[in-house]
Structures are given as C-alpha cells and as structure tokens.
Motif scaffolding. Structure first.
Motif, PDB file in Angstrom:
ATOM      1  N   LEU A 131      21.751 -77.899   6.822  1.00 56.67           N
ATOM      2  CA  LEU A 131      21.908 -77.708   5.383  1.00 56.67           C
ATOM      3  C   LEU A 131      21.058 -78.704   4.614  1.00 56.67           C
ATOM      4  CD1 LEU A 131      23.270 -76.540   2.872  1.00 56.67           C
ATOM      5  CD2 LEU A 131      25.239 -78.008   3.330  1.00 56.67           C
ATOM      6  N   ASP A 132      21.089 -79.975   5.019  1.00 58.61           N
ATOM      7  CA  ASP A 132      20.286 -80.996   4.341  1.00 58.61           C
ATOM      8  C   ASP A 132      18.799 -80.676   4.454  1.00 58.61           C
ATOM      9  OD1 ASP A 132      22.504 -82.415   3.551  1.00 58.61           O
ATOM     10  OD2 ASP A 132      22.434 -83.840   5.219  1.00 58.61           O
ATOM     11  N   ALA A 133      18.385 -80.226   5.640  1.00 57.31           N
ATOM     12  CA  ALA A 133      16.972 -79.916   5.846  1.00 57.31           C
ATOM     13  C   ALA A 133      16.530 -78.739   4.976  1.00 57.31           C
ATOM     14  CB  ALA A 133      16.715 -79.614   7.317  1.00 57.31           C
ATOM     15  N   MET A 134      17.342 -77.696   4.909  1.00 54.20           N
ATOM     16  CA  MET A 134      16.981 -76.529   4.115  1.00 54.20           C
ATOM     17  C   MET A 134      16.984 -76.849   2.628  1.00 54.20           C
ATOM     18  SD  MET A 134      18.668 -73.296   6.130  1.00 54.20           S
ATOM     19  CE  MET A 134      17.645 -72.161   5.204  1.00 54.20           C
ATOM     20  N   LEU A 135      17.882 -77.725   2.191  1.00 55.00           N
ATOM     21  CA  LEU A 135      17.895 -78.137   0.798  1.00 55.00           C
ATOM     22  C   LEU A 135      16.623 -78.910   0.462  1.00 55.00           C
ATOM     23  CD1 LEU A 135      19.524 -78.231  -1.840  1.00 55.00           C
ATOM     24  CD2 LEU A 135      20.524 -80.378  -1.043  1.00 55.00           C
ATOM     25  N   ALA A 136      16.207 -79.792   1.360  1.00 53.78           N
ATOM     26  CA  ALA A 136      14.985 -80.557   1.143  1.00 53.78           C
ATOM     27  C   ALA A 136      13.763 -79.637   1.099  1.00 53.78           C
ATOM     28  CB  ALA A 136      14.813 -81.597   2.254  1.00 53.78           C
ATOM     29  N   ILE A 137      13.743 -78.624   1.959  1.00 51.22           N
ATOM     30  CA  ILE A 137      12.620 -77.683   1.985  1.00 51.22           C
ATOM     31  C   ILE A 137      12.587 -76.862   0.704  1.00 51.22           C
ATOM     32  CG2 ILE A 137      11.739 -75.615   3.134  1.00 51.22           C
ATOM     33  CD1 ILE A 137      12.677 -76.846   5.780  1.00 51.22           C
ATOM     34  N   GLN A 138      13.750 -76.440   0.231  1.00 48.58           N
ATOM     35  CA  GLN A 138      13.802 -75.675  -1.014  1.00 48.58           C
ATOM     36  C   GLN A 138      13.242 -76.505  -2.171  1.00 48.58           C
ATOM     37  OE1 GLN A 138      14.506 -72.571  -1.205  1.00 48.58           O
ATOM     38  NE2 GLN A 138      15.190 -72.051  -3.258  1.00 48.58           N
ATOM     39  N   TYR A 139      13.635 -77.746  -2.244  1.00 50.74           N
ATOM     40  CA  TYR A 139      13.111 -78.647  -3.277  1.00 50.74           C
ATOM     41  C   TYR A 139      11.592 -78.795  -3.144  1.00 50.74           C
ATOM     42  CZ  TYR A 139      11.645 -83.125  -5.226  1.00 50.74           C
ATOM     43  OH  TYR A 139      10.944 -84.114  -5.876  1.00 50.74           O
ATOM     44  N   ALA A 140      11.136 -79.019  -1.908  1.00 48.52           N
ATOM     45  CA  ALA A 140       9.706 -79.242  -1.687  1.00 48.52           C
ATOM     46  C   ALA A 140       8.880 -78.001  -2.028  1.00 48.52           C
ATOM     47  CB  ALA A 140       9.465 -79.656  -0.235  1.00 48.52           C
ATOM     48  N   LEU A 170      -0.501 -67.078 -12.736  1.00 44.96           N
ATOM     49  CA  LEU A 170       0.584 -66.149 -12.452  1.00 44.96           C
ATOM     50  C   LEU A 170       1.154 -66.464 -11.079  1.00 44.96           C
ATOM     51  CD1 LEU A 170       2.101 -63.402 -13.019  1.00 44.96           C
ATOM     52  CD2 LEU A 170       0.086 -62.257 -12.087  1.00 44.96           C
ATOM     53  N   LEU A 171       2.479 -66.575 -10.980  1.00 44.71           N
ATOM     54  CA  LEU A 171       3.155 -66.844  -9.718  1.00 44.71           C
ATOM     55  C   LEU A 171       4.050 -65.681  -9.338  1.00 44.71           C
ATOM     56  CD1 LEU A 171       4.268 -68.815  -7.418  1.00 44.71           C
ATOM     57  CD2 LEU A 171       6.063 -69.406  -9.069  1.00 44.71           C
ATOM     58  N   PHE A 172       3.975 -65.254  -8.069  1.00 48.96           N
ATOM     59  CA  PHE A 172       4.930 -64.316  -7.497  1.00 48.96           C
ATOM     60  C   PHE A 172       5.710 -65.056  -6.428  1.00 48.96           C
ATOM     61  CE2 PHE A 172       1.555 -60.992  -8.546  1.00 48.96           C
ATOM     62  CZ  PHE A 172       2.193 -60.567  -9.702  1.00 48.96           C
ATOM     63  N   ALA A 173       7.032 -65.098  -6.578  1.00 45.92           N
ATOM     64  CA  ALA A 173       7.874 -65.850  -5.641  1.00 45.92           C
ATOM     65  C   ALA A 173       9.282 -65.280  -5.668  1.00 45.92           C
ATOM     66  CB  ALA A 173       7.904 -67.332  -6.020  1.00 45.92           C
ATOM     67  N   GLY A 174      10.105 -65.722  -4.727  1.00 45.74           N
ATOM     68  CA  GLY A 174      11.503 -65.330  -4.725  1.00 45.74           C
ATOM     69  C   GLY A 174      12.179 -65.775  -6.010  1.00 45.74           C
ATOM     70  N   THR A 175      13.171 -65.028  -6.443  1.00 43.96           N
ATOM     71  CA  THR A 175      13.797 -65.260  -7.741  1.00 43.96           C
ATOM     72  C   THR A 175      14.255 -66.695  -7.950  1.00 43.96           C
ATOM     73  OG1 THR A 175      14.520 -62.961  -7.946  1.00 43.96           O
ATOM     74  CG2 THR A 175      15.727 -64.594  -9.230  1.00 43.96           C
ATOM     75  N   LEU A 176      14.934 -67.284  -6.964  1.00 39.55           N
ATOM     76  CA  LEU A 176      15.480 -68.625  -7.152  1.00 39.55           C
ATOM     77  C   LEU A 176      14.392 -69.654  -7.457  1.00 39.55           C
ATOM     78  CD1 LEU A 176      18.258 -68.808  -4.390  1.00 39.55           C
ATOM     79  CD2 LEU A 176      18.495 -68.268  -6.821  1.00 39.55           C
ATOM     80  N   HIS A 177      13.190 -69.442  -6.927  1.00 46.67           N
ATOM     81  CA  HIS A 177      12.094 -70.374  -7.186  1.00 46.67           C
ATOM     82  C   HIS A 177      11.604 -70.307  -8.629  1.00 46.67           C
ATOM     83  CE1 HIS A 177      11.633 -71.646  -3.053  1.00 46.67           C
ATOM     84  NE2 HIS A 177      11.510 -70.402  -2.640  1.00 46.67           N
ATOM     85  N   THR A 178      11.884 -69.215  -9.312  1.00 47.73           N
ATOM     86  CA  THR A 178      11.319 -69.016 -10.649  1.00 47.73           C
ATOM     87  C   THR A 178      12.292 -69.319 -11.786  1.00 47.73           C
ATOM     88  OG1 THR A 178      11.943 -66.659 -10.729  1.00 47.73           O
ATOM     89  CG2 THR A 178       9.822 -67.204  -9.720  1.00 47.73           C
ATOM     90  N   LEU A 179      13.561 -69.540 -11.485  1.00 47.09           N
ATOM     91  CA  LEU A 179      14.544 -69.747 -12.547  1.00 47.09           C
ATOM     92  C   LEU A 179      14.339 -71.096 -13.242  1.00 47.09           C
ATOM     93  CD1 LEU A 179      17.791 -68.376 -10.855  1.00 47.09           C
ATOM     94  CD2 LEU A 179      16.100 -67.155 -12.248  1.00 47.09           C
ATOM     95  N   LYS A 180      14.405 -71.090 -14.550  1.00 49.84           N
ATOM     96  CA  LYS A 180      14.160 -72.305 -15.332  1.00 49.84           C
ATOM     97  C   LYS A 180      15.223 -73.372 -15.116  1.00 49.84           C
ATOM     98  CE  LYS A 180      11.651 -70.058 -19.127  1.00 49.84           C
ATOM     99  NZ  LYS A 180      11.562 -69.900 -20.606  1.00 49.84           N
ATOM    100  N   THR A 181      16.411 -72.956 -14.719  1.00 51.62           N
ATOM    101  CA  THR A 181      17.514 -73.901 -14.563  1.00 51.62           C
ATOM    102  C   THR A 181      17.548 -74.603 -13.221  1.00 51.62           C
ATOM    103  OG1 THR A 181      18.906 -72.060 -13.844  1.00 51.62           O
ATOM    104  CG2 THR A 181      19.014 -72.687 -16.182  1.00 51.62           C
ATOM    105  N   GLN A 182      16.763 -74.126 -12.230  1.00 51.91           N
ATOM    106  CA  GLN A 182      16.866 -74.739 -10.916  1.00 51.91           C
ATOM    107  C   GLN A 182      15.616 -74.657 -10.054  1.00 51.91           C
ATOM    108  OE1 GLN A 182      18.928 -72.394  -7.741  1.00 51.91           O
ATOM    109  NE2 GLN A 182      19.821 -71.298  -9.465  1.00 51.91           N
ATOM    110  N   GLY A 183      14.601 -73.910 -10.457  1.00 53.02           N
ATOM    111  CA  GLY A 183      13.441 -73.690  -9.603  1.00 53.02           C
ATOM    112  C   GLY A 183      12.203 -74.468 -10.004  1.00 53.02           C
ATOM    113  N   ALA A 184      11.049 -73.900  -9.682  1.00 50.79           N
ATOM    114  CA  ALA A 184       9.761 -74.549  -9.926  1.00 50.79           C
ATOM    115  C   ALA A 184       9.522 -74.933 -11.387  1.00 50.79           C
ATOM    116  CB  ALA A 184       8.631 -73.650  -9.418  1.00 50.79           C
TER     117      ALA A 184
END
Length: 310
Positions: free
Chosen positions: A208-217, A234-248
C-alpha cells in the motif's frame, strides 16, 4: 439527458459494422467521427448546465493546459480523445500531447519515429509498437488508433509516466513515510483509501505504501512534463490523475486554480465528479440499451486491481 443518436449508436457502429465494445480502430473512428460531438451529455460543472460540443471545444482551445481524464478500458473514451485532439488542433496549433500510457524511457524512440514520419515515411502499426516498446499492459487494441494519430500529428508527443525501473524501485523500497510526500495529508488519506478499495481491502501495508508513493510520483511527473511542454498542451490520463483536488493539477507550477487550466472528465453514469474536481464532465452511459455493462463500466474491486497496476 442523453441524445437519442447516442443510445447506443443503435448499439452498433455503422449499421452493425463494429460494436461499441470493440477496439477503437482507425476504421471505427472514421465511421463515427462526424457524430462524436452528439454523444452523451457534456456538463459545465460550474453551472450544472449541459453545453454543446462546440462550446466545450472553444473553452478547451482557449486554455494553455487541458487535462482529460478517462476510464482506461472504455473504447468510447479513446474515440472521444482522438476526436478532441483533432478538433482542438483545428482551432489552434497544438504544442504537445502528453500520455500517461507512455513511460519516460520510451521518449527517445517516440521522438525518432515522429521525426521519421514527419519526413513522409510510413510505419506499420505492428512495427510501431515494437519500435516504441509499447507496454502490453495498456491494450493496444484500445489505444493503437489514438497513438498512431498522435504520432503523425505535428505536436510533440510526450511520455507522462514513470519508467518500469522507477516503478520497480519504488515498489521495492517505498519511502518510510509516504504521507509526508503530500503537502496535504487529506490527499494522501483519500488516495490511500482508493487504493485499499481497489484491492477489496486485501493489500498489505508495504505494498500500500509503495503504490501510494507511485501514485504521487506519477502525478508529479505528469505535472512536470506539462509545465515543460510547449503550450497549448493536452494530457490524456486516468481520471484520478486529472482531478484538481488530488491529481496532477496540484503539482503544476500555477496550481489547480489556474484560469488557464481546464479539466475534462470523460465519465460514466454513477461516477461522481464534483465541481471542484473538474471544469467539464462528458457523461456517457455505463450500460448499453440492453442493460448489459459496457466494457468501460466501473469494474468491481477485484477487477480494479488489474488497472491499478498502471
């Protein structure tokens, strides 16, 4: 809410030539391209109003940075992405397109193939996959037509993901305190919960810690690539990566509140997207006219682990 022309392309494209659930091939795109703007419902999340496709394109074309969030296994989303790239390119010169599906160590072969094609040469799809070392975890049947069209477009095509070596290093040696990576602990907690949910709660702490770190990175890298790319980008990515509240968007130099940033989520019925998460939601059915789940419908937690590996 959904226009009748979309329900569900009669559940077939071109009078039964190709099912919506089939891969987004170039021939499929050419058959449906003229009608894509009529699919589903495009919602302006600030006002809650449904807007026409032309207004969406005008809004996105005026932005320096556009992020488009997708469901990875939804072929309709990839058709829309191909349409967006083409239509935005008609409205203004495109500076760069960034793909989550390309890793940093693929950038050199991607650049070489684009230069080759720019000289008027050709490359077969099978050979293209080999040259750019396409990661088979991303289904080429889903992404091939989109990648081929972007390879031949004048805009730069940039890798938005970590290399396999970088991911493996983080899986094997995650940071001692992954929460400390995030400026806001609430974002870390939210992403941690999402990873646990995707794995049905069956995930050990180290993984879990590793996947969280990878998501952040990954979010950080996408933001850095976008910041360094020529505008408009223009970026195409999975939804979670694009959300203003938690992603890129959190890691862009100008931050998620930048007026020159627009986020479009390609969503499905039953998929919640808050107004603070994005600017527009392109809402599409999660089930066809017969009630059967489309291939892009939200997976169960067990199925979600397959896409979480990306």
């Amino acid at each position: 809410m959904f226009k009748s022309s979309f329900i569900w392309l009669g559940l077939a494209l071109c009078a039964g030539c190709a099912s919506v659930n089939q891969p987004a091939t170039e021939s499929t795109y050419s058959q449906v391209e003229a009608n894509i703007g009529e699919w589903g419902a495009i919602i302006d999340l600030a006002s809650g109003e449904q807007v026409p496709a032309d207004r969406l394109l005008d809004e996105l074309a005026a932005a320096n940075t556009v992020m488009v969030g997708e469901v990875h296994v939804n072929p309709v989303h990839h058709l829309i992405e191909q349409w967006l790239a083409a239509r935005l390119g008609e409205r203004r010169p495109q500076g760069a397109v960034v793909l989550e599906m390309l890793a940093s160590d693929q950038q050199r072969p991607v650049d070489e193939v684009k230069a080759w094609l720019a000289e008027g040469n050709q490359v077969r799809a099978k050979r293209l996959k080999q040259i750019i070392r396409w990661d088979e975890r991303w289904d080429w049947a889903q992404y091939g037509a989109l990648v081929e069209s972007l390879m031949q477009a004048p805009a730069a095509l940039l890798a938005g993901n970590l290399s396999r070596a970088q991911r493996n290093e983080m899986m094997n040696s995650p940071p001692a305190d992954t929460t400390a990576l995030f400026a806001n602990p609430a974002v870390a907690a939210q992403q941690r919960k999402q990873i646990v949910d995707m794995h049905c709660g069956q995930i050990d702490q180290a993984r879990l810690d590793a996947m969280l770190a990878i998501q952040y990175a990954r979010d950080l890298r996408m933001a850095q690539v976008l910041d360094q790319a020529p505008a408009p980008r223009l970026l195409f990515a999975g939804t979670l990566h694009t959300l203003k509240t938690q992603g890129a968007p959190l890691y862009l130099k100008q931050g998620p509140a930048d007026a020159a940033l627009k986020v479009l989520v390609l969503g499905e019925q039953g998929q919640p997207v808050a107004r603070q998460d994005a600017d527009f939601l392109w809402l599409l059915p999660a089930r066809d006219a017969t009630g059967a789940a489309l291939s892009g419908a939200a997976p169960s937690c067990g199925e979600a682990t397959k896409t979480a590996a990306h």
